[in-house]
Design a protein around this motif. Structure first.
Motif, PDB file in Angstrom:
ATOM      1  N   PHE A  12      10.018 -17.114 -16.553  1.00 31.04           N
ATOM      2  CA  PHE A  12       8.733 -16.620 -16.050  1.00 31.04           C
ATOM      3  C   PHE A  12       8.530 -15.156 -16.437  1.00 31.04           C
ATOM      4  O   PHE A  12       7.480 -14.786 -16.975  1.00 31.04           O
ATOM      5  CB  PHE A  12       8.680 -16.772 -14.527  1.00 31.04           C
ATOM      6  N   ALA A  13       9.535 -14.326 -16.162  1.00 35.43           N
ATOM      7  CA  ALA A  13       9.410 -12.895 -16.468  1.00 35.43           C
ATOM      8  C   ALA A  13       9.223 -12.668 -17.965  1.00 35.43           C
ATOM      9  O   ALA A  13       8.389 -11.845 -18.380  1.00 35.43           O
ATOM     10  CB  ALA A  13      10.654 -12.153 -15.968  1.00 35.43           C
ATOM     11  N   THR A  14       9.976 -13.403 -18.779  1.00 37.15           N
ATOM     12  CA  THR A  14       9.854 -13.255 -20.231  1.00 37.15           C
ATOM     13  C   THR A  14       8.469 -13.654 -20.712  1.00 37.15           C
ATOM     14  O   THR A  14       7.859 -12.972 -21.544  1.00 37.15           O
ATOM     15  CB  THR A  14      10.918 -14.103 -20.937  1.00 37.15           C
ATOM     16  N   THR A  15       7.955 -14.754 -20.183  1.00 41.67           N
ATOM     17  CA  THR A  15       6.618 -15.222 -20.573  1.00 41.67           C
ATOM     18  C   THR A  15       5.556 -14.188 -20.239  1.00 41.67           C
ATOM     19  O   THR A  15       4.678 -13.889 -21.062  1.00 41.67           O
ATOM     20  CB  THR A  15       6.289 -16.546 -19.859  1.00 41.67           C
ATOM     21  N   VAL A  46      -4.879 -19.943 -19.259  1.00 42.27           N
ATOM     22  CA  VAL A  46      -4.898 -21.200 -18.500  1.00 42.27           C
ATOM     23  C   VAL A  46      -3.822 -22.150 -19.025  1.00 42.27           C
ATOM     24  O   VAL A  46      -3.109 -22.788 -18.246  1.00 42.27           O
ATOM     25  CB  VAL A  46      -6.291 -21.863 -18.577  1.00 42.27           C
ATOM     26  N   SER A  47      -3.678 -22.212 -20.342  1.00 48.51           N
ATOM     27  CA  SER A  47      -2.663 -23.077 -20.939  1.00 48.51           C
ATOM     28  C   SER A  47      -1.262 -22.650 -20.529  1.00 48.51           C
ATOM     29  O   SER A  47      -0.413 -23.490 -20.185  1.00 48.51           O
ATOM     30  CB  SER A  47      -2.786 -23.064 -22.467  1.00 48.51           C
ATOM     31  N   LEU A  48      -0.993 -21.346 -20.553  1.00 42.71           N
ATOM     32  CA  LEU A  48       0.310 -20.834 -20.127  1.00 42.71           C
ATOM     33  C   LEU A  48       0.590 -21.219 -18.672  1.00 42.71           C
ATOM     34  O   LEU A  48       1.704 -21.637 -18.330  1.00 42.71           O
ATOM     35  CB  LEU A  48       0.367 -19.318 -20.284  1.00 42.71           C
ATOM     36  N   ALA A  49      -0.424 -21.051 -17.820  1.00 43.01           N
ATOM     37  CA  ALA A  49      -0.249 -21.372 -16.403  1.00 43.01           C
ATOM     38  C   ALA A  49       0.054 -22.855 -16.202  1.00 43.01           C
ATOM     39  O   ALA A  49       0.933 -23.223 -15.412  1.00 43.01           O
ATOM     40  CB  ALA A  49      -1.503 -20.976 -15.625  1.00 43.01           C
ATOM     41  N   PHE A 224       9.004 -18.061  -5.012  1.00 45.53           N
ATOM     42  CA  PHE A 224       8.846 -18.391  -6.427  1.00 45.53           C
ATOM     43  C   PHE A 224       7.495 -19.044  -6.680  1.00 45.53           C
ATOM     44  O   PHE A 224       6.793 -18.711  -7.641  1.00 45.53           O
ATOM     45  CB  PHE A 224       9.972 -19.327  -6.882  1.00 45.53           C
ATOM     46  N   ILE A 225       7.110 -19.973  -5.820  1.00 49.52           N
ATOM     47  CA  ILE A 225       5.845 -20.691  -5.989  1.00 49.52           C
ATOM     48  C   ILE A 225       4.655 -19.757  -5.815  1.00 49.52           C
ATOM     49  O   ILE A 225       3.749 -19.720  -6.663  1.00 49.52           O
ATOM     50  CB  ILE A 225       5.736 -21.863  -4.990  1.00 49.52           C
ATOM     51  N   ALA A 231       0.596 -14.668 -10.086  1.00 50.07           N
ATOM     52  CA  ALA A 231       0.715 -13.875 -11.307  1.00 50.07           C
ATOM     53  C   ALA A 231      -0.093 -14.489 -12.444  1.00 50.07           C
ATOM     54  O   ALA A 231      -0.863 -13.784 -13.125  1.00 50.07           O
ATOM     55  CB  ALA A 231       2.182 -13.756 -11.715  1.00 50.07           C
ATOM     56  N   PHE A 232       0.029 -15.780 -12.655  1.00 46.88           N
ATOM     57  CA  PHE A 232      -0.707 -16.415 -13.749  1.00 46.88           C
ATOM     58  C   PHE A 232      -2.216 -16.406 -13.492  1.00 46.88           C
ATOM     59  O   PHE A 232      -3.010 -16.311 -14.436  1.00 46.88           O
ATOM     60  CB  PHE A 232      -0.213 -17.846 -13.974  1.00 46.88           C
ATOM     61  N   ALA A 233      -2.620 -16.506 -12.226  1.00 43.19           N
ATOM     62  CA  ALA A 233      -4.053 -16.432 -11.909  1.00 43.19           C
ATOM     63  C   ALA A 233      -4.594 -15.031 -12.189  1.00 43.19           C
ATOM     64  O   ALA A 233      -5.684 -14.869 -12.745  1.00 43.19           O
ATOM     65  CB  ALA A 233      -4.285 -16.811 -10.449  1.00 43.19           C
ATOM     66  N   ILE A 234      -3.825 -14.012 -11.821  1.00 46.44           N
ATOM     67  CA  ILE A 234      -4.251 -12.626 -12.023  1.00 46.44           C
ATOM     68  C   ILE A 234      -4.271 -12.274 -13.506  1.00 46.44           C
ATOM     69  O   ILE A 234      -5.175 -11.578 -13.987  1.00 46.44           O
ATOM     70  CB  ILE A 234      -3.318 -11.669 -11.249  1.00 46.44           C
TER      71      ILE A 234
END
Length: 324
Positions: A12-15, A46-49, A224-225, A231-234
């Motif tokens: 997650f952090a790397t992505t 969106v794809s990453l999320a 984690f959830i 994070a992905f939404a922001i």
């Protein structure tokens, strides 16, 4: 408690870091971001999320995967109100469109840090004091009340506490200096209006966290959830802003949809707290049902907005008054 492997946190952090670096390098030159470019970046985020959600589903199980998707979609929908505030702040400070992406980049970076802090505190408090869920539900019901009453919020970015404090720490000049946040004048460091804009955006996000943090904690109390979904939404918020800039007025029913979602999440919180504190016979709302309700309400809100254009030029109301 979820047994989250360390490598998943690392992935997650790397992505996030790699995506931010690529984003920053791709926008080194200041230019106006058009709809096509914004749509491509929005699709990427969106794809990453969703891909990360698939990994969560495979590694941590279907329950965790559903909770992640629900929390991400919930935060994504609630963050739409931020877009209205971004537009207001940019208009107030008359930020050139070519500099807006740079401002939002640092605004998003700060939001990732502050959301991490707030969510950590929220998870810790909920773990110790289940009764706080009733307080969170009350906050969401109050937000719904304001939305459905159509109360018009007032927000003067120049008078927000964050901007006033910034001006006490460092002088802020009236003129822009390209995309710079600070410049040297007469041997001293002074801020540019871009620095004040970042402060205003960060302050606005802190206020919006009052709603979004309790809402996402109704979906899951796993750090984690809740953090990865937030994070992905922001991260996708900047691209979404540039994609929808100029079209926000058309989605006038969306605020009502968000009010319905907030009240639904409030009910979910009450049932969740009652199940833990009063009786296990009290039913809880499962995550798949929460996900379905959010999707349906958002879809209906968007469809109604497009089928029934707004009268006049009203921009609708914001959930909160960003005045921290």
């Amino acid at each position: 408690m979820l047994d989250v492997p360390l490598w998943l946190w690392g992935a997650f952090a790397t992505t996030v870091v790699v995506a931010l670096v690529i984003d920053l390098l791709a926008h080194r030159d200041t230019h106006v971001i058009g709809f096509r470019e914004a749509a491509l970046w929005s699709g990427l985020w969106v794809s990453l999320a969703l891909v990360f959600g698939g990994v969560v589903f495979l590694v941590l199980g279907p329950t965790a995967g559903t909770e992640y998707t629900t929390a991400w979609l919930l935060e994504k929908s609630l963050s739409v109100d931020n877009l209205f505030v971004f537009a207001l702040i940019f208009a107030y400070f008359r930020v050139p469109r070519a500099y807006q992406h740079r401002v939002l980049f640092f605004g998003v970076f700060g939001a990732l840090v502050f959301r991490g802090i707030f969510l950590s505190l929220g998870v810790a408090v909920v773990g110790r004091f289940t009764a706080v869920l009733f307080v969170f539900a009350a906050i969401l019901f109050y937000s719904t009340y304001k939305i459905l009453r159509g109360e018009e919020e007032t927000f003067d970015p120049g008078k927000s506490l964050a901007v006033r404090l910034l001006r006490k720490v460092i002088p802020v000049r009236d003129e822009y200096a390209g995309a710079k946040f600070t410049v040297k004048e007469a041997g001293r460091r002074v801020g540019t209006p871009l620095l004040a804009v970042v402060a205003a955006i960060e302050a606005a996000d802190l206020v919006f966290a009052v709603d979004s943090v309790p809402a996402v904690l109704a979906v899951s109390d796993e750090m984690f959830i809740v953090y990865t979904s937030n994070a992905f939404a922001i991260l996708g918020l900047r691209a979404l802003y540039f994609m929808l800039a100029g079209l926000l007025d058309r989605f006038h029913y969306l605020s009502h949809g968000l009010g319905i979602i907030l009240s639904f999440i409030g009910v979910k919180l009450i049932l969740q707290a009652s199940h833990k504190m009063i009786s296990e016979d009290v039913p809880e709302i499962p995550s798949p049902l929460s996900l379905a309700v959010i999707v349906v309400v958002l879809t209906v809100s968007v469809v109604l907005s497009l089928r029934r254009p707004p009268e006049g030029n009203s921009k609708g109301n914001s959930r909160a008054d960003p005045e921290p």
